[in-house]
Every structure is written in C-alpha cells, then in structure tokens.
Scaffold this motif. Structure first.
Motif, PDB file in Angstrom:
ATOM      1  N   GLY A  20       2.278  42.992  12.738  1.00 14.78           N
ATOM      2  CA  GLY A  20       1.504  42.215  11.788  1.00 14.78           C
ATOM      3  C   GLY A  20       1.055  40.863  12.298  1.00 14.78           C
ATOM      4  O   GLY A  20       0.414  40.115  11.554  1.00 14.78           O
ATOM      5  N   LEU A  21       1.374  40.523  13.534  1.00 14.28           N
ATOM      6  CA  LEU A  21       0.983  39.234  14.084  1.00 14.28           C
ATOM      7  C   LEU A  21      -0.337  39.353  14.843  1.00 14.28           C
ATOM      8  O   LEU A  21      -0.612  40.381  15.458  1.00 14.28           O
ATOM      9  N   ASP A  22      -1.146  38.278  14.803  1.00 21.44           N
ATOM     10  CA  ASP A  22      -2.348  38.292  15.618  1.00 21.44           C
ATOM     11  C   ASP A  22      -1.963  38.079  17.085  1.00 21.44           C
ATOM     12  O   ASP A  22      -0.786  37.875  17.409  1.00 21.44           O
ATOM     13  N   MET A  23      -2.934  38.135  17.980  1.00 18.05           N
ATOM     14  CA  MET A  23      -2.622  38.121  19.410  1.00 18.05           C
ATOM     15  C   MET A  23      -1.864  36.862  19.828  1.00 18.05           C
ATOM     16  O   MET A  23      -0.858  36.925  20.537  1.00 18.05           O
ATOM     17  N   GLY A  24      -2.319  35.703  19.361  1.00 24.56           N
ATOM     18  CA  GLY A  24      -1.657  34.461  19.747  1.00 24.56           C
ATOM     19  C   GLY A  24      -0.237  34.380  19.231  1.00 24.56           C
ATOM     20  O   GLY A  24       0.685  34.001  19.959  1.00 24.56           O
ATOM     21  N   ALA A  25      -0.037  34.750  17.958  1.00 22.99           N
ATOM     22  CA  ALA A  25       1.303  34.708  17.372  1.00 22.99           C
ATOM     23  C   ALA A  25       2.231  35.721  18.036  1.00 22.99           C
ATOM     24  O   ALA A  25       3.415  35.461  18.245  1.00 22.99           O
ATOM     25  N   SER A  26       1.679  36.895  18.373  1.00 25.57           N
ATOM     26  CA  SER A  26       2.476  37.922  19.042  1.00 25.57           C
ATOM     27  C   SER A  26       2.962  37.441  20.402  1.00 25.57           C
ATOM     28  O   SER A  26       4.144  37.576  20.744  1.00 25.57           O
ATOM     29  N   LEU A  27       2.066  36.865  21.188  1.00 18.69           N
ATOM     30  CA  LEU A  27       2.446  36.359  22.503  1.00 18.69           C
ATOM     31  C   LEU A  27       3.462  35.224  22.379  1.00 18.69           C
ATOM     32  O   LEU A  27       4.398  35.116  23.187  1.00 18.69           O
ATOM     33  N   GLY A  28       3.304  34.390  21.348  1.00 14.97           N
ATOM     34  CA  GLY A  28       4.252  33.309  21.128  1.00 14.97           C
ATOM     35  C   GLY A  28       5.643  33.828  20.793  1.00 14.97           C
ATOM     36  O   GLY A  28       6.651  33.324  21.305  1.00 14.97           O
ATOM     37  N   MET A  29       5.720  34.853  19.953  1.00 18.07           N
ATOM     38  CA  MET A  29       7.014  35.438  19.601  1.00 18.07           C
ATOM     39  C   MET A  29       7.680  36.066  20.821  1.00 18.07           C
ATOM     40  O   MET A  29       8.875  35.887  21.065  1.00 18.07           O
ATOM     41  N   LEU A  30       6.911  36.790  21.616  1.00 23.20           N
ATOM     42  CA  LEU A  30       7.473  37.436  22.800  1.00 23.20           C
ATOM     43  C   LEU A  30       7.968  36.397  23.808  1.00 23.20           C
ATOM     44  O   LEU A  30       8.987  36.596  24.477  1.00 23.20           O
ATOM     45  N   ARG A  31       7.277  35.272  23.900  1.00 23.11           N
ATOM     46  CA  ARG A  31       7.731  34.192  24.782  1.00 23.11           C
ATOM     47  C   ARG A  31       9.084  33.646  24.324  1.00 23.11           C
ATOM     48  O   ARG A  31       9.984  33.395  25.129  1.00 23.11           O
ATOM     49  N   LEU A  32       9.254  33.476  23.016  1.00 23.86           N
ATOM     50  CA  LEU A  32      10.524  32.988  22.481  1.00 23.86           C
ATOM     51  C   LEU A  32      11.647  33.987  22.748  1.00 23.86           C
ATOM     52  O   LEU A  32      12.778  33.593  23.062  1.00 23.86           O
ATOM     53  N   LEU A  33      11.357  35.266  22.637  1.00 26.41           N
ATOM     54  CA  LEU A  33      12.379  36.284  22.908  1.00 26.41           C
ATOM     55  C   LEU A  33      12.791  36.255  24.370  1.00 26.41           C
ATOM     56  O   LEU A  33      13.970  36.423  24.695  1.00 26.41           O
ATOM     57  N   ARG A  34      11.847  36.016  25.244  1.00 31.17           N
ATOM     58  CA  ARG A  34      12.180  35.945  26.673  1.00 31.17           C
ATOM     59  C   ARG A  34      13.122  34.768  26.946  1.00 31.17           C
ATOM     60  O   ARG A  34      14.011  34.858  27.797  1.00 31.17           O
TER      61      ARG A  34
END
Length: 257
Positions: A172-186
């Motif tokens: 449900g996240l747009d591209m920018g929000a998705s990439l931001g979430m994945l960065r935090l998980l890393r």
C-alpha cells in the motif's frame, strides 16, 4: 527461535495449515513469499499468539524453546508490524503516543499509560530513527500510509527486540515510501537480529535476507538460500504465470516472460 512441528491451524472454520513444519533459528533473516491466501498471515498470527494451533499429540509450536509463552515477555523479544495493527489503531492518537503504547502492549493512548521520562526520551529517539521527529503531536489519521507504517516500526522497536516480524511491510505504499521503509529495515539487520517478513512481492526482499520460504495453500513448496529459491521456474510455478527473475546487488525483480 521459532519451531513449528506438524502444526494444524484454522481461521474460523477454514483449515489453513495442516501438519505444517518450519524452523527459524536465532538471528536468521527470512522472507516468506506466496500469493494471497497462501497462509502467510496465519503463520504470523500463530507466532504472535493471536491464533492458537490445534492441540494434538506429536504437534507443537515453540517460541524461544518454549511451548507456553508469556505474552508480555514475547512482546519484549519480538516486534510486530502489520497492516491489521495499522487499521486497528485509534485515529486520534498522537504519533508520540503510538510509539509509547509499545511499552504497554496497547493500541492507542489510555489513562493507565503513564510513561516515564526515560520512555518518552526513547520514544522521541525512535521517532527520529524512523524519520518522524517532526510529527510528534500529529494525529494518526492525518499521517500518510507510509508515515503510519514507519510509526508502527518505531513502536515495534521500543523494547529493542531480538526479532522483527513484518506482514507485507511495503504493501500500500507509494514508491518513495516503500523504498524508505525498506531502508529502515536494512538498518535493523545487525548480526544478532532476526527478521521475518511475509510478502507476495520479491522486490520487498532486502539484500540482508538470506533465506526464502515459498508458501502455497498452507504448504511449503520451497525453502532455502535466496539465490536458489528465487528462480524463474519456482516463482512461475508458485504464481501460475510465466515469470522471469533477475538479480542485481542483492535485489530481485520479476516480470512476465
């Protein structure tokens, strides 16, 4: 860390898992991949004790070596982030209170929640960690989907858990929000931290994840190192459509072949 052995589980009157076995060790980073209805969310609800397996001889579900789990102790060891939790949250809760609620195992702000100065300080630090420091007093309902998800991640981290479990973290996240979430998980993926994510999108599988489990209709159809499991043939069979898989710098992509 987590041991399913011949587990059977129902959602209402539907049997979702039968004789299901899966072991996940301490510190492992695992993605559970499968189409909608494969049983991914049921698996996580069993781990979080939102759902209980059928009791029978020769079957067990152990968390950190124990079949009987104190829920408060479990919350201190595993942080959970899910879309269900996001949808259940009280819309008028301020962002800082969403994070603080993690200390009390609550959803929303309640009169009995009296955080210490140390807890408030940690909550503010976590807001900064998930890049939400400017939204301390913003109501939950006024945040974007991506901001809400980051806030729930901060809530999951209040006890400095040994493991994070995330149900479709970028859904449900747009591209920018998705990439931001994945960065935090890393950023969470240290040597001693475990992570389990469920998804039906392989581009949510961050490079730090080493193991992939393919799940279909409550059955494990593949389980092993990411580079072996994420093949064009295996995913084409799983999703019943011809797919082509490529890898670059630890990230995987797919498209119709």
């Amino acid at each position: 860390m987590i041991e399913f052995h011949n587990v059977t589980a129902y959602q209402q009157h539907t049997r979702v898992l039968e004789d299901f076995s899966l072991h996940i060790g301490a510190g492992e980073k695992v993605a559970i991949l499968g189409p909608n209805g494969a049983g991914k969310s049921t698996l996580l609800k069993l781990i979080g004790r939102e759902l209980y397996p059928v009791e029978r001889a020769g079957s067990h579900l152990r968390l950190f070596g124990n079949e009987t789990v104190n829920l408060w102790a479990l919350r201190r060891q595993i942080g959970f982030v899910s879309q269900d939790l996001q949808e259940d949250y009280t819309p008028y809760t301020q962002a800082i209170d969403v994070v603080v609620s993690g200390f009390f195992g609550a959803i929303g702000a309640h009169d009995h929640m009296q955080p210490s100065d140390e807890q408030l300080q940690q909550a503010r630090k976590l807001l900064a960690t998930v890049e939400m420091q400017g939204h301390e007093h913003t109501m939950f309902q006024r945040l974007s989907t991506g901001q809400k998800r980051r806030l729930l991640l901060a809530r999951a981290l209040v006890h400095e858990p040994r493991a994070l479990i995330l149900d479709e973290p970028a859904n449900g996240l747009d591209m920018g929000a998705s990439l931001g979430m994945l960065r935090l998980l890393r950023n969470f993926c240290g040597q001693d931290h475990a992570m389990i994510i469920t998804t039906h999108h392989i581009d949510e599988i961050i490079p730090e994840i080493e193991r992939v489990v393919l799940l279909d209709q409550g059955r494990i159809v593949a389980d092993g190192p990411k580079r072996e499991v994420l093949s064009s043939a295996a995913l084409s069979d799983l999703y019943q459509t011809e797919l082509h898989i490529t890898e670059q710098d630890g990230w995987y992509r797919c498209w119709h072949a």
